[in-house]
Design an enzyme around this catalytic site. Structure first.
Site, PDB file in Angstrom:
ATOM      1  CD  GLU A   1      -2.887  -0.729   2.523  1.00 38.28           C
ATOM      2  OE1 GLU A   1      -3.104   0.454   2.891  1.00 38.28           O
ATOM      3  OE2 GLU A   1      -3.363  -1.708   3.101  1.00 38.28           O
ATOM      4  CG  ASN A   2       3.362   4.720  -1.555  1.00 38.76           C
ATOM      5  OD1 ASN A   2       3.744   5.116  -2.648  1.00 38.76           O
ATOM      6  ND2 ASN A   2       3.498   5.447  -0.458  1.00 38.76           N
TER       7      ASN A   2
END
Length: 304
Positions: free
Chosen positions: A205-206
């Site tokens: 996740e980013n």
């Protein structure tokens, strides 16, 4: 913490000072059991991998020359990432967590620490149960020492004796907690390399949400965020960090915890008011498409 300590998220329990630690303890033991189950039953046939995905911000000391601030920043990371990663990669909770929670539990007159303990057998069973480490990362905080007065009821937030600050110059394109600080990601990845024996890493996740609805689909701030953070991952690769893959968060606008549909992280705008939920690509969708087509920055001049 939000599910079992503050009650903000499901199941909404407010078990101050102990709920989060108990929940985490069960998560870690359950994770190990699943890993061993796959390892003994399916790995030889499928040749797959089982890991865990942990989300952590980076903690930077306010004054890097001040040992007290450096220690506080170390505690910040250990109370977030180390809480789960340390047992899996080293066999037990971080020493600083055991010391701080144990000392505060004793001050409260408790016979045992609010932080549960693993048996010798459990430590051996848990250690090494990750073929890769998934990392979710969004932002950074400056950290300094802050001693909380003696509290009859402690909490996860006060156990680590620190305060978090942000630089007002940091871009804040999304929700109030999410500041764009790309250099923090490289430092987090290098910390993982040093602490846990350079494990195989997948960034799971980013990304960044928007404060206001982007009706024109021109999310330049998301493009800048992605450019900065992906660039820092490339630097970490040059540092020797074993990053294998990257997943942006997220493909579509979607339901975000207790924020509902108000925080939009997607490359694609969803019209939630329309029963057919039509989808429209934002400018970042085209930008990200070019990055993944080239497996990097198409224009070398973009790399700093």
């Amino acid at each position: 913490e939000k599910g079992y300590e503050t009650g903000e998220h499901a199941p909404g329990l407010k078990l101050a000072g102990c709920g989060a630690y108990k929940a985490a303890h069960h998560i870690i033991k359950t994770h190990a059991k699943v890993w061993h189950s796959y390892n003994t039953t399916w790995r030889s046939e499928q040749q797959g991998m089982v890991g865990i995905s942990l989300t952590s911000a980076w903690g930077e000391p306010v004054d890097p020359h001040n040992q007290t601030d450096r220690d506080a920043a170390e505690r910040y990371i250990q109370f977030h990432l180390g809480w789960f990663a340390n047992p899996i990669y080293k066999g037990d909770y971080p020493e600083v967590m055991k010391n701080y929670v144990g000392r505060k539990s004793a001050q409260q007159g408790l016979g045992t620490s609010r932080l549960p303990t693993f048996s010798v057998q459990e430590k051996a069973y848990i250690k090494g149960t990750s073929d890769f480490l998934g990392i979710g990362h969004f932002t950074t905080r400056y950290v300094l020492q802050k001693s909380f007065p003696f509290l009859q009821v402690s909490s996860y937030q006060t156990d680590c004796d620190l305060a978090e600050l942000v630089d007002p110059k940091w871009p804040a394109p999304g929700p109030k907690w999410l500041y764009s600080v790309p250099w923090g990601f490289r430092r987090l990845l290098n910390f993982i390399k040093t602490q846990y024996g350079n494990p195989l890493i997948y960034v799971t996740e980013n990304g960044v949400a928007e404060k206001v609805q982007c009706t024109q689909l021109c999310d330049e701030w998301r493009i800048e965020y992605l450019k900065g953070y992906i660039n820092e991952i490339l630097k970490a690769l040059n540092d020797g960090v074993n990053v294998k893959g990257y997943t942006a968060w997220s493909l579509l606008d979607k339901f975000e915890w207790n924020e509902g549909f108000s925080e939009r992280f997607g490359f694609y705008h969803i019209d939630f008011k329309n029963k057919n939920k039509p989808r429209y690509p934002k400018a970042s969708a085209d930008y990200y498409k070019k990055i993944i087509s080239a497996n990097g920055f198409p224009n070398p001049r973009e790399v700093m």
